[in-house]
Write a protein that holds these residues in place. Structure first.
Motif, PDB file in Angstrom:
ATOM      1  N   SER A   4       0.312   4.047  -8.019  1.00 63.30           N
ATOM      2  CA  SER A   4       1.545   4.778  -7.782  1.00 63.30           C
ATOM      3  C   SER A   4       1.888   4.679  -6.307  1.00 63.30           C
ATOM      4  O   SER A   4       1.025   4.569  -5.459  1.00 63.30           O
ATOM      5  CB  SER A   4       1.404   6.236  -8.221  1.00 63.30           C
ATOM      6  OG  SER A   4       0.401   6.861  -7.473  1.00 63.30           O
ATOM      7  N   SER A  10       4.082  13.792  -8.417  1.00 64.94           N
ATOM      8  CA  SER A  10       3.385  14.073  -9.661  1.00 64.94           C
ATOM      9  C   SER A  10       4.351  14.814 -10.585  1.00 64.94           C
ATOM     10  O   SER A  10       5.394  15.312 -10.144  1.00 64.94           O
ATOM     11  CB  SER A  10       2.153  14.935  -9.397  1.00 64.94           C
ATOM     12  OG  SER A  10       2.545  16.258  -9.051  1.00 64.94           O
ATOM     13  N   GLN A  11       3.999  14.899 -11.841  1.00 60.37           N
ATOM     14  CA  GLN A  11       4.838  15.623 -12.808  1.00 60.37           C
ATOM     15  C   GLN A  11       5.008  17.076 -12.371  1.00 60.37           C
ATOM     16  O   GLN A  11       6.116  17.616 -12.406  1.00 60.37           O
ATOM     17  CB  GLN A  11       4.203  15.552 -14.202  1.00 60.37           C
ATOM     18  CG  GLN A  11       4.984  16.254 -15.282  1.00 60.37           C
ATOM     19  CD  GLN A  11       6.257  15.524 -15.675  1.00 60.37           C
ATOM     20  OE1 GLN A  11       6.617  14.480 -15.135  1.00 60.37           O
ATOM     21  NE2 GLN A  11       6.955  16.082 -16.636  1.00 60.37           N
ATOM     22  N   ALA A  12       3.938  17.718 -11.936  1.00 58.86           N
ATOM     23  CA  ALA A  12       4.019  19.121 -11.497  1.00 58.86           C
ATOM     24  C   ALA A  12       4.905  19.256 -10.264  1.00 58.86           C
ATOM     25  O   ALA A  12       5.683  20.218 -10.159  1.00 58.86           O
ATOM     26  CB  ALA A  12       2.621  19.657 -11.206  1.00 58.86           C
ATOM     27  N   ARG A  14       7.407  17.247  -9.453  1.00 61.44           N
ATOM     28  CA  ARG A  14       8.776  17.005  -9.890  1.00 61.44           C
ATOM     29  C   ARG A  14       9.356  18.246 -10.549  1.00 61.44           C
ATOM     30  O   ARG A  14      10.472  18.661 -10.248  1.00 61.44           O
ATOM     31  CB  ARG A  14       8.847  15.819 -10.866  1.00 61.44           C
ATOM     32  CG  ARG A  14      10.291  15.427 -11.207  1.00 61.44           C
ATOM     33  CD  ARG A  14      10.404  14.648 -12.492  1.00 61.44           C
ATOM     34  NE  ARG A  14      10.075  15.431 -13.663  1.00 61.44           N
ATOM     35  CZ  ARG A  14      10.878  16.346 -14.227  1.00 61.44           C
ATOM     36  NH1 ARG A  14      12.051  16.613 -13.716  1.00 61.44           N
ATOM     37  NH2 ARG A  14      10.505  17.008 -15.298  1.00 61.44           N
ATOM     38  N   ILE A  15       8.584  18.895 -11.413  1.00 65.63           N
ATOM     39  CA  ILE A  15       9.051  20.112 -12.080  1.00 65.63           C
ATOM     40  C   ILE A  15       9.310  21.208 -11.056  1.00 65.63           C
ATOM     41  O   ILE A  15      10.342  21.892 -11.101  1.00 65.63           O
ATOM     42  CB  ILE A  15       8.040  20.570 -13.154  1.00 65.63           C
ATOM     43  CG1 ILE A  15       8.069  19.586 -14.327  1.00 65.63           C
ATOM     44  CG2 ILE A  15       8.331  21.984 -13.623  1.00 65.63           C
ATOM     45  CD1 ILE A  15       6.952  19.784 -15.329  1.00 65.63           C
ATOM     46  N   ILE A  79       8.959  24.335 -19.793  1.00 69.36           N
ATOM     47  CA  ILE A  79       8.698  23.257 -18.834  1.00 69.36           C
ATOM     48  C   ILE A  79       8.618  23.815 -17.424  1.00 69.36           C
ATOM     49  O   ILE A  79       7.901  23.293 -16.582  1.00 69.36           O
ATOM     50  CB  ILE A  79       9.764  22.155 -18.958  1.00 69.36           C
ATOM     51  CG1 ILE A  79       9.673  21.518 -20.346  1.00 69.36           C
ATOM     52  CG2 ILE A  79       9.602  21.102 -17.870  1.00 69.36           C
ATOM     53  CD1 ILE A  79      10.761  20.532 -20.651  1.00 69.36           C
ATOM     54  N   GLU A  81      11.461  24.490 -15.381  1.00 69.79           N
ATOM     55  CA  GLU A  81      12.514  23.980 -14.500  1.00 69.79           C
ATOM     56  C   GLU A  81      13.598  25.002 -14.164  1.00 69.79           C
ATOM     57  O   GLU A  81      14.499  24.704 -13.387  1.00 69.79           O
ATOM     58  CB  GLU A  81      13.151  22.732 -15.119  1.00 69.79           C
ATOM     59  CG  GLU A  81      12.200  21.560 -15.160  1.00 69.79           C
ATOM     60  CD  GLU A  81      12.849  20.292 -15.688  1.00 69.79           C
ATOM     61  OE1 GLU A  81      13.916  20.370 -16.347  1.00 69.79           O
ATOM     62  OE2 GLU A  81      12.277  19.219 -15.447  1.00 69.79           O
ATOM     63  N   ASN A 111      14.165  11.787 -14.310  1.00 68.41           N
ATOM     64  CA  ASN A 111      12.887  11.660 -13.613  1.00 68.41           C
ATOM     65  C   ASN A 111      12.896  12.317 -12.250  1.00 68.41           C
ATOM     66  O   ASN A 111      11.918  12.255 -11.537  1.00 68.41           O
ATOM     67  CB  ASN A 111      12.489  10.188 -13.489  1.00 68.41           C
ATOM     68  CG  ASN A 111      13.456   9.411 -12.645  1.00 68.41           C
ATOM     69  OD1 ASN A 111      14.416   9.949 -12.111  1.00 68.41           O
ATOM     70  ND2 ASN A 111      13.203   8.124 -12.503  1.00 68.41           N
TER      71      ASN A 111
END
Length: 115
Positions: A4, A10-12, A14-15, A79, A81, A111
């Protein structure tokens, strides 16, 4: 093996960033700047003519409720958000939703790539 990029979130992360942007939009809902606020015809009918004080007051109250909304739970925001809410207004159930678009308003930024 994939690598990467050092700038990739990371997903966390981004959220958390999307939630931060959504909270910022709600806090500045009375002066949204580049952001756009739309409502359904049903909500517009509930508010009435905004040129009249009563309609203006109703619209301001709905925006205030959305601005101050903080009832996020794992059940209504799984999620995390902070992009959706539900509230009662004058015996009606209203829902609000924030969609994060790219700066050109072309597509939903699924994304969070421009966050």
């Amino acid at each position: 093996m994939s690598q990467s990029s050092p700038n990739a979130m990371s997903q966390a992360e981004r959220i958390a960033r999307v939630a931060e942007l959504n909270d910022a939009l709600r806090r500045s809902i009375h002066s949204p700047g580049r952001n756009q606020i739309v409502m359904t015809a049903g909500v517009a009918a509930l508010i009435g003519e905004v040129a009249l004080f009563r309609g203006f007051r109703r619209r301001a109250e709905i925006l205030r409720i959305v601005r101050d909304y903080d009832s996020f739970t794992p059940d209504n925001d799984p999620i995390g958000e902070h992009d959706f809410g539900r509230f009662e207004f004058e015996d009606a159930i209203l829902y609000w939703k924030i969609d994060l678009y790219d700066p050109g308003l072309v597509k939903v930024a699924l994304n969070g790539s421009f966050c």
